[in-house]
Design a protein around this motif. Sequence first.
Motif, PDB file in Angstrom:
ATOM      1  N   LEU A 108       0.721  -1.180  -0.030  1.00 58.58           N
ATOM      2  CA  LEU A 108       0.078  -0.088   0.269  1.00 58.58           C
ATOM      3  C   LEU A 108       0.804   1.306  -0.118  1.00 58.58           C
ATOM      4  O   LEU A 108       0.397   2.233  -0.468  1.00 58.58           O
ATOM      5  N   ARG A 109       2.187   1.160   0.570  1.00 62.68           N
ATOM      6  CA  ARG A 109       2.885   2.467   0.560  1.00 62.68           C
ATOM      7  C   ARG A 109       3.683   2.512  -0.594  1.00 62.68           C
ATOM      8  O   ARG A 109       4.376   3.624  -0.945  1.00 62.68           O
ATOM      9  N   ALA A 110       3.810   1.520  -1.579  1.00 59.13           N
ATOM     10  CA  ALA A 110       4.263   1.700  -2.687  1.00 59.13           C
ATOM     11  C   ALA A 110       3.852   2.662  -3.936  1.00 59.13           C
ATOM     12  O   ALA A 110       2.531   2.853  -3.568  1.00 59.13           O
ATOM     13  N   PRO A 111       4.728   3.380  -4.680  1.00 62.90           N
ATOM     14  CA  PRO A 111       4.154   4.367  -5.504  1.00 62.90           C
ATOM     15  C   PRO A 111       3.295   3.728  -6.411  1.00 62.90           C
ATOM     16  O   PRO A 111       3.202   2.657  -6.797  1.00 62.90           O
ATOM     17  N   SER A 112       2.346   4.687  -6.840  1.00 59.39           N
ATOM     18  CA  SER A 112       1.073   4.256  -7.839  1.00 59.39           C
ATOM     19  C   SER A 112       1.697   4.918  -9.141  1.00 59.39           C
ATOM     20  O   SER A 112       2.602   5.392  -9.249  1.00 59.39           O
ATOM     21  N   ALA A 113       0.904   4.857 -10.275  1.00 58.04           N
ATOM     22  CA  ALA A 113       1.217   5.639 -11.587  1.00 58.04           C
ATOM     23  C   ALA A 113       1.029   7.029 -11.454  1.00 58.04           C
ATOM     24  O   ALA A 113       1.464   7.726 -12.366  1.00 58.04           O
ATOM     25  N   LEU A 114       0.326   7.424 -10.270  1.00 54.81           N
ATOM     26  CA  LEU A 114      -0.127   8.944 -10.503  1.00 54.81           C
ATOM     27  C   LEU A 114       1.204   9.523  -9.425  1.00 54.81           C
ATOM     28  O   LEU A 114       1.233   9.238  -8.291  1.00 54.81           O
ATOM     29  N   PRO A 115       1.582  10.783  -9.960  1.00 50.96           N
ATOM     30  CA  PRO A 115       2.819  11.235  -9.362  1.00 50.96           C
ATOM     31  C   PRO A 115       2.215  11.886  -7.895  1.00 50.96           C
ATOM     32  O   PRO A 115       1.120  12.325  -7.799  1.00 50.96           O
ATOM     33  N   GLY A 116       3.104  11.551  -6.814  1.00 49.34           N
ATOM     34  CA  GLY A 116       2.780  11.898  -5.568  1.00 49.34           C
ATOM     35  C   GLY A 116       1.741  10.887  -4.843  1.00 49.34           C
ATOM     36  O   GLY A 116       1.514  11.192  -3.688  1.00 49.34           O
ATOM     37  N   TRP A 117       1.282   9.881  -5.415  1.00 49.42           N
ATOM     38  CA  TRP A 117       0.288   9.362  -4.813  1.00 49.42           C
ATOM     39  C   TRP A 117       0.654   7.793  -4.536  1.00 49.42           C
ATOM     40  O   TRP A 117       1.567   7.114  -5.679  1.00 49.42           O
ATOM     41  N   THR A 118       0.496   7.242  -3.506  1.00 44.26           N
ATOM     42  CA  THR A 118       0.827   5.674  -3.362  1.00 44.26           C
ATOM     43  C   THR A 118      -0.197   4.960  -3.789  1.00 44.26           C
ATOM     44  O   THR A 118      -1.419   5.449  -4.128  1.00 44.26           O
ATOM     45  N   ARG A 119      -0.187   3.433  -3.746  1.00 41.52           N
ATOM     46  CA  ARG A 119      -1.308   2.650  -4.023  1.00 41.52           C
ATOM     47  C   ARG A 119      -2.532   3.068  -2.885  1.00 41.52           C
ATOM     48  O   ARG A 119      -3.629   3.052  -3.240  1.00 41.52           O
ATOM     49  N   GLY A 120      -2.114   3.243  -1.642  1.00 40.42           N
ATOM     50  CA  GLY A 120      -3.154   3.661  -0.781  1.00 40.42           C
ATOM     51  C   GLY A 120      -3.951   4.794  -1.190  1.00 40.42           C
ATOM     52  O   GLY A 120      -5.129   4.612  -0.853  1.00 40.42           O
ATOM     53  N   HIS A 121      -3.191   5.910  -1.630  1.00 42.17           N
ATOM     54  CA  HIS A 121      -3.961   7.088  -2.063  1.00 42.17           C
ATOM     55  C   HIS A 121      -5.092   6.571  -3.368  1.00 42.17           C
ATOM     56  O   HIS A 121      -6.219   7.013  -3.294  1.00 42.17           O
ATOM     57  N   VAL A 122      -4.410   5.922  -3.957  1.00 45.76           N
ATOM     58  CA  VAL A 122      -5.406   5.347  -5.332  1.00 45.76           C
ATOM     59  C   VAL A 122      -6.534   4.666  -4.778  1.00 45.76           C
ATOM     60  O   VAL A 122      -7.798   4.777  -5.128  1.00 45.76           O
ATOM     61  N   LEU A 123      -6.250   3.501  -3.816  1.00 49.91           N
ATOM     62  CA  LEU A 123      -7.187   2.687  -3.561  1.00 49.91           C
ATOM     63  C   LEU A 123      -8.336   3.556  -2.728  1.00 49.91           C
ATOM     64  O   LEU A 123      -9.503   3.148  -2.767  1.00 49.91           O
ATOM     65  N   THR A 124      -7.819   4.571  -1.528  1.00 48.23           N
ATOM     66  CA  THR A 124      -8.802   5.174  -1.059  1.00 48.23           C
ATOM     67  C   THR A 124      -9.584   6.203  -1.959  1.00 48.23           C
ATOM     68  O   THR A 124     -10.693   6.240  -1.615  1.00 48.23           O
ATOM     69  N   HIS A 125      -8.886   6.621  -2.775  1.00 44.00           N
ATOM     70  CA  HIS A 125      -9.811   7.319  -4.062  1.00 44.00           C
ATOM     71  C   HIS A 125     -10.890   6.487  -4.521  1.00 44.00           C
ATOM     72  O   HIS A 125     -12.155   7.112  -4.864  1.00 44.00           O
ATOM     73  N   VAL A 126     -10.511   5.356  -4.924  1.00 41.10           N
ATOM     74  CA  VAL A 126     -11.642   4.394  -5.331  1.00 41.10           C
ATOM     75  C   VAL A 126     -12.694   4.122  -4.226  1.00 41.10           C
ATOM     76  O   VAL A 126     -14.032   4.062  -4.898  1.00 41.10           O
ATOM     77  N   ILE A 147      -9.001  11.340   1.214  1.00 49.15           N
ATOM     78  CA  ILE A 147      -7.967  10.746   0.721  1.00 49.15           C
ATOM     79  C   ILE A 147      -6.760  10.841   1.414  1.00 49.15           C
ATOM     80  O   ILE A 147      -6.111   9.882   1.637  1.00 49.15           O
ATOM     81  N   GLU A 148      -6.107  12.053   1.720  1.00 47.65           N
ATOM     82  CA  GLU A 148      -5.044  12.294   2.526  1.00 47.65           C
ATOM     83  C   GLU A 148      -5.034  11.659   4.050  1.00 47.65           C
ATOM     84  O   GLU A 148      -4.073  11.198   4.502  1.00 47.65           O
ATOM     85  N   ALA A 149      -6.499  11.462   4.433  1.00 46.93           N
ATOM     86  CA  ALA A 149      -6.398  10.906   5.829  1.00 46.93           C
ATOM     87  C   ALA A 149      -6.643   9.403   5.520  1.00 46.93           C
ATOM     88  O   ALA A 149      -5.838   8.553   6.457  1.00 46.93           O
ATOM     89  N   GLY A 150      -7.153   8.952   4.381  1.00 42.21           N
ATOM     90  CA  GLY A 150      -7.544   7.535   4.642  1.00 42.21           C
ATOM     91  C   GLY A 150      -6.337   6.754   3.889  1.00 42.21           C
ATOM     92  O   GLY A 150      -6.171   5.330   4.043  1.00 42.21           O
ATOM     93  N   HIS A 151      -5.290   7.202   3.375  1.00 41.68           N
ATOM     94  CA  HIS A 151      -4.321   6.348   2.579  1.00 41.68           C
ATOM     95  C   HIS A 151      -3.180   5.871   3.444  1.00 41.68           C
ATOM     96  O   HIS A 151      -2.460   5.026   3.247  1.00 41.68           O
ATOM     97  N   ARG A 152      -3.315   6.328   5.113  1.00 40.91           N
ATOM     98  CA  ARG A 152      -2.289   5.881   5.676  1.00 40.91           C
ATOM     99  C   ARG A 152      -3.099   4.670   6.541  1.00 40.91           C
ATOM    100  O   ARG A 152      -2.194   4.050   7.162  1.00 40.91           O
ATOM    101  N   ARG A 153      -3.949   4.401   6.244  1.00 43.70           N
ATOM    102  CA  ARG A 153      -4.592   3.123   7.039  1.00 43.70           C
ATOM    103  C   ARG A 153      -3.777   1.831   6.535  1.00 43.70           C
ATOM    104  O   ARG A 153      -3.312   1.480   5.446  1.00 43.70           O
ATOM    105  N   SER A 154      -3.723   0.805   7.627  1.00 46.71           N
ATOM    106  CA  SER A 154      -3.307  -0.486   7.170  1.00 46.71           C
ATOM    107  C   SER A 154      -4.094  -1.242   6.376  1.00 46.71           C
ATOM    108  O   SER A 154      -5.415  -0.860   5.946  1.00 46.71           O
TER     109      SER A 154
END
Length: 249
Positions: free
Chosen positions: A47-65, A99-106
Amino acid sequence: MEAGSAVAVTEPVATGQAHEDDDLPAAFAAGLAKLRGLLDGLGDEALRAPSALPGWTRGHVLTHVEGVALALARQARYALRGRTIEVYDGGRASRDAAIEAGHRRSAAQLGPALEAALEEAEASWAAVRAEDWARPVAYRGGTLRTAGLAWWRELEIHTVDARLGAGPSSWPPRLCTHLLDFLAVRVPDDVVLTLTAVDSGRVWTYGRYGGGAPVAAEGRLTDLAAWLAGRRPEGEITGGPLPGLGSWP
């Protein structure tokens, strides 16, 4: 559109819109099945690994979904009651804060929350009948069809953005043709761009009324759609040079 605006001109599609709308739930189901299959075993480190979107991790992307699944499902629920409601409570600022709050979840927290959102989306869109697609929604002042297509785009594109193993080549042809039409406004006014899908023979011409410089390129349908969506094509697009693209509509 006014002269000079990007216009996508394609060959006629034989399938009628009503039939296409009937097929949307199946398209949603296929996208959900793909995402769920890729999420199996996803851990905290991934979840902490980079996504394809600049500045976003996988956690950011999945929280957005997760958030957009709930937001657009709500559009469907209220439309079926004959009501409209804003997409996100508190608007874009609220969405961004979540998104900013949720991407840090386990993974143990984010995984079940995402699955609950996907289940809510699944149930809400399954309740839409053929005669409901024209119902008004607040999303872009459109209809349930507008919101449904947005959910499909968000689901499929962000599944790729999460870098879970699926690339643009996993996108179904109908999604790609939708993207090539929907994203026509991204093509700048100072070119006449012709894109040819070598695997289907279909041709899209953008800005043909603007009198701009002609540019022609060709590639697989999925690669052309990926480029116009601002994602990295998996195969080669020949011709060009391709122009810079404007903002997402």
